[in-house]
Every structure is written in structure tokens, then in C-alpha cells.
Design a protein around this motif. Structure first.
Motif, PDB file in Angstrom:
ATOM      1  N   ASP A 140       2.878  26.044  62.103  1.00 13.77           N
ATOM      2  CA  ASP A 140       3.827  24.953  62.339  1.00 13.77           C
ATOM      3  C   ASP A 140       4.101  24.162  61.068  1.00 13.77           C
ATOM      4  O   ASP A 140       5.249  23.810  60.770  1.00 13.77           O
ATOM      5  N   LYS A 141       3.057  23.859  60.284  1.00 15.50           N
ATOM      6  CA  LYS A 141       3.240  23.086  59.053  1.00 15.50           C
ATOM      7  C   LYS A 141       3.975  23.892  57.990  1.00 15.50           C
ATOM      8  O   LYS A 141       4.578  23.312  57.078  1.00 15.50           O
ATOM      9  N   ALA A 142       3.920  25.200  58.110  1.00 14.76           N
ATOM     10  CA  ALA A 142       4.542  26.062  57.086  1.00 14.76           C
ATOM     11  C   ALA A 142       6.014  26.336  57.361  1.00 14.76           C
ATOM     12  O   ALA A 142       6.659  27.035  56.594  1.00 14.76           O
ATOM     13  N   ARG A 143       6.566  25.769  58.422  1.00  6.45           N
ATOM     14  CA  ARG A 143       7.967  26.020  58.749  1.00  6.45           C
ATOM     15  C   ARG A 143       8.913  25.385  57.732  1.00  6.45           C
ATOM     16  O   ARG A 143       8.606  24.346  57.146  1.00  6.45           O
ATOM     17  N   GLU A 144      10.039  26.034  57.567  1.00  5.24           N
ATOM     18  CA  GLU A 144      11.130  25.465  56.786  1.00  5.24           C
ATOM     19  C   GLU A 144      12.274  25.150  57.759  1.00  5.24           C
ATOM     20  O   GLU A 144      12.022  24.845  58.925  1.00  5.24           O
ATOM     21  N   ALA A 145      13.497  25.215  57.302  1.00  2.00           N
ATOM     22  CA  ALA A 145      14.632  24.925  58.184  1.00  2.00           C
ATOM     23  C   ALA A 145      14.750  26.001  59.259  1.00  2.00           C
ATOM     24  O   ALA A 145      14.327  27.149  59.072  1.00  2.00           O
ATOM     25  N   ALA A 197      11.572  36.409  49.262  1.00  2.00           N
ATOM     26  CA  ALA A 197      12.278  35.165  48.951  1.00  2.00           C
ATOM     27  C   ALA A 197      11.990  34.746  47.509  1.00  2.00           C
ATOM     28  O   ALA A 197      10.848  34.770  47.049  1.00  2.00           O
ATOM     29  N   ILE A 198      13.047  34.365  46.796  1.00  4.75           N
ATOM     30  CA  ILE A 198      12.935  33.945  45.398  1.00  4.75           C
ATOM     31  C   ILE A 198      13.017  32.424  45.330  1.00  4.75           C
ATOM     32  O   ILE A 198      13.792  31.787  46.054  1.00  4.75           O
ATOM     33  N   GLY A 199      12.217  31.836  44.453  1.00  7.10           N
ATOM     34  CA  GLY A 199      12.266  30.382  44.300  1.00  7.10           C
ATOM     35  C   GLY A 199      11.100  29.874  43.486  1.00  7.10           C
ATOM     36  O   GLY A 199      10.547  30.589  42.646  1.00  7.10           O
ATOM     37  N   ASP A 200      10.710  28.629  43.745  1.00  2.00           N
ATOM     38  CA  ASP A 200       9.663  27.960  42.986  1.00  2.00           C
ATOM     39  C   ASP A 200       8.303  28.581  43.305  1.00  2.00           C
ATOM     40  O   ASP A 200       7.883  28.639  44.463  1.00  2.00           O
ATOM     41  N   THR A 201       7.619  29.046  42.268  1.00  2.00           N
ATOM     42  CA  THR A 201       6.315  29.683  42.460  1.00  2.00           C
ATOM     43  C   THR A 201       5.159  28.739  42.159  1.00  2.00           C
ATOM     44  O   THR A 201       4.004  29.165  42.122  1.00  2.00           O
ATOM     45  N   VAL A 202       5.457  27.453  41.960  1.00  2.00           N
ATOM     46  CA  VAL A 202       4.410  26.459  41.667  1.00  2.00           C
ATOM     47  C   VAL A 202       3.980  25.798  42.970  1.00  2.00           C
ATOM     48  O   VAL A 202       4.810  25.243  43.702  1.00  2.00           O
ATOM     49  N   MET A 203       2.686  25.833  43.268  1.00  2.00           N
ATOM     50  CA  MET A 203       2.178  25.246  44.500  1.00  2.00           C
ATOM     51  C   MET A 203       2.056  23.731  44.350  1.00  2.00           C
ATOM     52  O   MET A 203       1.405  23.246  43.426  1.00  2.00           O
ATOM     53  N   THR A 204       2.680  22.998  45.261  1.00  2.00           N
ATOM     54  CA  THR A 204       2.586  21.532  45.270  1.00  2.00           C
ATOM     55  C   THR A 204       1.941  21.019  46.543  1.00  2.00           C
ATOM     56  O   THR A 204       1.498  19.878  46.605  1.00  2.00           O
ATOM     57  N   ASP A 205       1.908  21.849  47.588  1.00  2.00           N
ATOM     58  CA  ASP A 205       1.330  21.456  48.875  1.00  2.00           C
ATOM     59  C   ASP A 205       0.737  22.710  49.505  1.00  2.00           C
ATOM     60  O   ASP A 205       1.459  23.682  49.773  1.00  2.00           O
ATOM     61  N   ILE A 206      -0.573  22.713  49.752  1.00  2.00           N
ATOM     62  CA  ILE A 206      -1.242  23.924  50.241  1.00  2.00           C
ATOM     63  C   ILE A 206      -0.835  24.269  51.671  1.00  2.00           C
ATOM     64  O   ILE A 206      -1.127  25.367  52.146  1.00  2.00           O
ATOM     65  N   THR A 207      -0.172  23.343  52.367  1.00  2.00           N
ATOM     66  CA  THR A 207       0.275  23.636  53.729  1.00  2.00           C
ATOM     67  C   THR A 207       1.682  24.208  53.768  1.00  2.00           C
ATOM     68  O   THR A 207       2.172  24.590  54.836  1.00  2.00           O
ATOM     69  N   ARG A 208       2.348  24.249  52.622  1.00  2.00           N
ATOM     70  CA  ARG A 208       3.724  24.734  52.543  1.00  2.00           C
ATOM     71  C   ARG A 208       3.774  26.030  51.733  1.00  2.00           C
ATOM     72  O   ARG A 208       3.013  26.192  50.764  1.00  2.00           O
ATOM     73  N   PRO A 209       4.633  26.957  52.124  1.00  2.00           N
ATOM     74  CA  PRO A 209       4.693  28.235  51.399  1.00  2.00           C
ATOM     75  C   PRO A 209       5.221  28.079  49.978  1.00  2.00           C
ATOM     76  O   PRO A 209       6.130  27.287  49.714  1.00  2.00           O
TER      77      PRO A 209
END
Length: 253
Positions: A140-145, A197-209
Motif C-alpha cells: 500500500d505504501k509503495a503505490r503511485e498514481a 520503468a526509467i527514472g530517479d535511481t536515488v533512494m529517498t524513502d525506503i517505503t517508496r520504489p
């Protein structure tokens, strides 16, 4: 008797030198063969790099445009994704890592907005998610739009491997990426590719992909490995020559 002893010593030394020379030749030949093998792998990698670069530079494909396409031709093509994410059927590829941290890859089925694939699920590898045990995450926390708009790279399913693809200890985790197993777990057909999926590969939140890095286009270590093998062959040959004509000759005197 003294001459017989000298003759025996000479013959014994010559026999050892011949045996040492044969062993050196075999070892050096193996090292040279391994060196050329690495050069061959380097050429293969450069050929693959050229394909990846060429396909990555082409305009993005639409999901509808992928229908009927051979994945060996569309592999590494960019694909524009616009679709509804079915988070309730999301799976994870377990025991992954990124920057040394344990985790999983999120495998999200997506329904194209244009309805081009019908009931067939398009699997999008949304990214890496930290998991201490390598399989358990908060979906649930890992959901996006609800409606995803992503730029992706098309990748093929890996060749089938022996072993259980599904992890028995976790109902939504997979050990191996197997298309038939994913289809069975989702209860519907699955397209013959995975979109990275291509995008930001820097982790800022461990609950988000965090997006998984795309494959790098480089020569890799093959050239340095080849030079090492050729160097080993040279060392063996030079060592034998020194033993035979240098150090060995001095010891015989």
C-alpha cells in the motif's frame, strides 16, 4: 661408474626439463585460449552495446504498437506507458539488491488506457523497494498514481530455469521471473515482455520504489581479463626460459 652417474644426472635433468616445458606449454596455451575467449566476449558485448544504443535512440513505441512484435527486435526499445495500475495483483521479484541493500523488484500489472491488450496484463517493473528479509514489503505504501504515465525499456523474460519460481513462504513473491507462473498467480494472460520503468535511481524513502538503473553501455572487464590471461602466459614462458637457460644452467654448473 662416475661417468654413468653423470649420464644419469644429465638424463634425469633433461627429462625434468622436458616435462616442465610440456607443462609450461600446456598452461600457457590454456591462458592464451582464455585471453582470446575474453576478447571474443568483449566483441559480443560491443555488438550488444551497439544494439542497445541504437534501439534506445529510436522514438518510444506505444503499448498498442507492441502487439505482434518479436521481442528479440523490440528488446531495449523505449516504450511510453499510459495505463491503470492493478496494485491488488502486484507481485515482487524477491531477493534483489541495489547499492548493497536487500530488497525486491515491484512487478505491477497495468491495463493500457487504449484497451489495446484486452485482458492481457502488461508487467511493469516499477522499481526497487527495500525489504530486510528480501521479500516482505508494504504494498500500500509503495503505490503511485492509479493511472501510470511512465517511460520504460522493454526487456525479455529470462530463459526458464530449474526450480520453483514461486516462493512458498510468501504468496506474492517470486524467486524466478517465469511468465507462466506470473500468469497463473494473476489469473490472466501476461504479455511476453517486462517493461523496466526509467527514472530517479536515488533512494529517498525506503517505503517508496526507486527506479532500477538501466543497463550500462560499457566494455566491462573483458579487456582487462584478456590482458591478465596473456600476462600469465608470458610469465609462464619467461619463467621456463629463465629456469632452463638461466637459473637452471647455473645450478647444473
Amino acid at each position: 661408474q662416475h661417468r654413468d652417474a653423470e649420464r644419469y644426472v644429465v638424463m634425469s635433468t633433461r627429462g625434468k626439463t622436458i616435462a616442465f616445458g610440456v607443462l609450461t606449454a600446456i598452461t600457457a596455451a590454456v591462458c592464451v585460449r582464455l585471453g582470446f575467449w575474453q576478447l571474443d566476449r568483449l566483441q559480443q558485448r560491443r555488438t550488444q552495446n551497439a544494439i542497445v544504443s541504437s534501439r534506445g535512440a529510436q522514438p518510444p513505441l506505444s503499448l498498442a504498437g507492441l502487439q505482434g512484435q518479436d521481442t528479440s527486435v523490440t528488446h531495449w526499445r523505449r516504450v511510453a506507458v499510459q495505463g491503470v495500475a492493478e496494485y491488488s495483483r502486484e507481485l515482487v521479484h524477491a531477493t534483489r539488491s541495489q547499492n548493497g541493500s536487500p530488497g525486491v523488484y515491484l512487478l505491477t500489472p497495468v491495463r493500457p488506457l487504449d484497451g489495446s491488450w484486452g485482458d492481457t496484463a502488461i508487467i511493469v517493473l516499477r522499481g526497487y523497494l527495500y525489504a530486510a528479509d528480501g521479500r516482505t514489503v508494504d504494498f500500500d505504501k509503495a503505490r503511485e498514481a492509479d493511472t501510470l504515465q511512465l517511460e520504460t525499456l522493454l526487456t525479455e523474460f529470462p530463459p526458464p530455469k530449474l526450480g520453483q519460481a514461486r516462493m512458498q513462504s510468501s504468496p506474492r513473491a517470486m524467486r524466478l521471473l517465469d511468465r507462466d507462473t506470473i500468469a497463473a498467480m494473476m489469473g490472466r494472460p501476461v504479455a511476453p515482455f517486462i517493461l523496466l520503468a526509467i527514472g530517479d535511481t536515488v533512494m529517498t524513502d525506503i517505503t517508496r520504489p526507486t527506479r532500477v538503473p538501466a543497463p550500462t553501455v560499457s566494455d566491462g572487464p573483458h579487456l582487462s581479463y584478456a590482458l591478465q590471461w596473456f600476462g600469465f602466459a608470458t610469465v609462464f614462458v619467461v619463467g621456463f626460459a629463465f629456469f632452463t637457460f638461466g637459473g637452471g644452467a647455473k645450478r647444473r654448473r
